[in-house]
Design a protein around this motif. Structure first.
Motif, PDB file in Angstrom:
ATOM      1  N   CYS A  61       0.335 108.249  -9.590  1.00  0.00           N
ATOM      2  CA  CYS A  61      -0.539 108.489 -10.529  1.00  0.00           C
ATOM      3  C   CYS A  61      -0.564 108.342 -11.974  1.00  0.00           C
ATOM      4  CB  CYS A  61      -0.471 110.199 -10.616  1.00  0.00           C
ATOM      5  SG  CYS A  61       1.194 110.800 -10.975  1.00  0.00           S
ATOM      6  N   THR A  63      -1.064 108.959 -16.507  1.00  0.00           N
ATOM      7  CA  THR A  63      -1.307 109.887 -17.300  1.00  0.00           C
ATOM      8  C   THR A  63      -1.235 109.232 -18.841  1.00  0.00           C
ATOM      9  OG1 THR A  63      -0.295 112.074 -17.613  1.00  0.00           O
ATOM     10  CG2 THR A  63       1.267 110.220 -17.668  1.00  0.00           C
ATOM     11  N   ASN A  80       2.944 106.302 -13.364  1.00  0.00           N
ATOM     12  CA  ASN A  80       4.034 106.922 -12.770  1.00  0.00           C
ATOM     13  C   ASN A  80       4.428 106.184 -11.208  1.00  0.00           C
ATOM     14  OD1 ASN A  80       4.881 109.117 -10.128  1.00  0.00           O
ATOM     15  ND2 ASN A  80       5.668 109.838 -12.159  1.00  0.00           N
ATOM     16  N   TYR A  99      -8.172 104.276 -16.023  1.00  0.00           N
ATOM     17  CA  TYR A  99      -7.418 104.891 -14.635  1.00  0.00           C
ATOM     18  C   TYR A  99      -8.027 104.452 -13.559  1.00  0.00           C
ATOM     19  CZ  TYR A  99      -5.402 107.961 -18.355  1.00  0.00           C
ATOM     20  OH  TYR A  99      -4.912 108.564 -19.378  1.00  0.00           O
ATOM     21  N   PRO A 102      -5.277 108.791  -9.357  1.00  0.00           N
ATOM     22  CA  PRO A 102      -5.318 110.031  -9.837  1.00  0.00           C
ATOM     23  C   PRO A 102      -4.482 110.475 -11.111  1.00  0.00           C
ATOM     24  CG  PRO A 102      -4.572 110.289  -7.592  1.00  0.00           C
ATOM     25  CD  PRO A 102      -4.485 108.861  -8.075  1.00  0.00           C
ATOM     26  N   ARG A 103      -4.992 111.425 -11.870  1.00  0.00           N
ATOM     27  CA  ARG A 103      -4.148 111.781 -13.181  1.00  0.00           C
ATOM     28  C   ARG A 103      -2.990 112.545 -12.430  1.00  0.00           C
ATOM     29  NH1 ARG A 103      -6.358 112.163 -18.240  1.00  0.00           N
ATOM     30  NH2 ARG A 103      -7.882 110.582 -18.515  1.00  0.00           N
ATOM     31  N   CYS A 104      -1.828 112.333 -13.180  1.00  0.00           N
ATOM     32  CA  CYS A 104      -0.686 113.024 -12.902  1.00  0.00           C
ATOM     33  C   CYS A 104      -0.894 114.590 -13.262  1.00  0.00           C
ATOM     34  CB  CYS A 104       0.499 112.704 -13.495  1.00  0.00           C
ATOM     35  SG  CYS A 104       1.062 110.781 -13.146  1.00  0.00           S
ATOM     36  N   SER A 105      -0.571 115.599 -12.527  1.00  0.00           N
ATOM     37  CA  SER A 105      -0.326 116.935 -12.617  1.00  0.00           C
ATOM     38  C   SER A 105       0.657 117.390 -13.444  1.00  0.00           C
ATOM     39  CB  SER A 105      -0.584 117.797 -11.462  1.00  0.00           C
ATOM     40  OG  SER A 105       0.105 117.410 -10.526  1.00  0.00           O
TER      41      SER A 105
END
Length: 105
Positions: A61, A63, A80, A99, A102-105
């Motif tokens: 991911c 961020t 990540n 990006y 996916p964006r890191c949560s």
């Protein structure tokens, strides 16, 4: 020399964990770079290990974090590459300026 270049190398087991991914694409770290892996998405986070030259990484991911200038431009995107392990996207050849994971949560 950039702040993301390193002066030490992680263990062989750590390198193997990063360079082997059965189902995930891997991306090369910039040539000639030993890259700091940090505990969070920024240069203020602790260095948890160092990737040796020639390493390929899986990116799970992405961020936003600290802005960094590296071989592949200037960006605040951090990749990540494992649990609690981040590298600046400016040191990884992903083929994208933005990006793509996916964006890191």
């Amino acid at each position: 020399m950039s702040i993301e270049h390193a002066a030490e190398v992680g263990s062989g087991d750590e390198r193997d964990a990063v360079t082997t991914a059965a189902t995930t694409a891997t991306y090369p770290v910039a040539p000639g770079v030993r890259l700091n892996v940090r505990s969070g998405p920024g240069t203020g986070y602790a260095i948890v290990r160092v990737l040796p030259e020639g390493t390929r990484v899986s990116i799970y991911c992405q961020t936003p974090g600290t802005w960094v200038t590296g071989p592949y431009g200037t960006s605040n995107i951090w990749d990540n590459i494992g649990s609690g392990q981040y590298v600046s996207d400016t040191y990884v050849l992903t083929g994208s300026d933005g990006y793509f994971r996916p964006r890191c949560s």
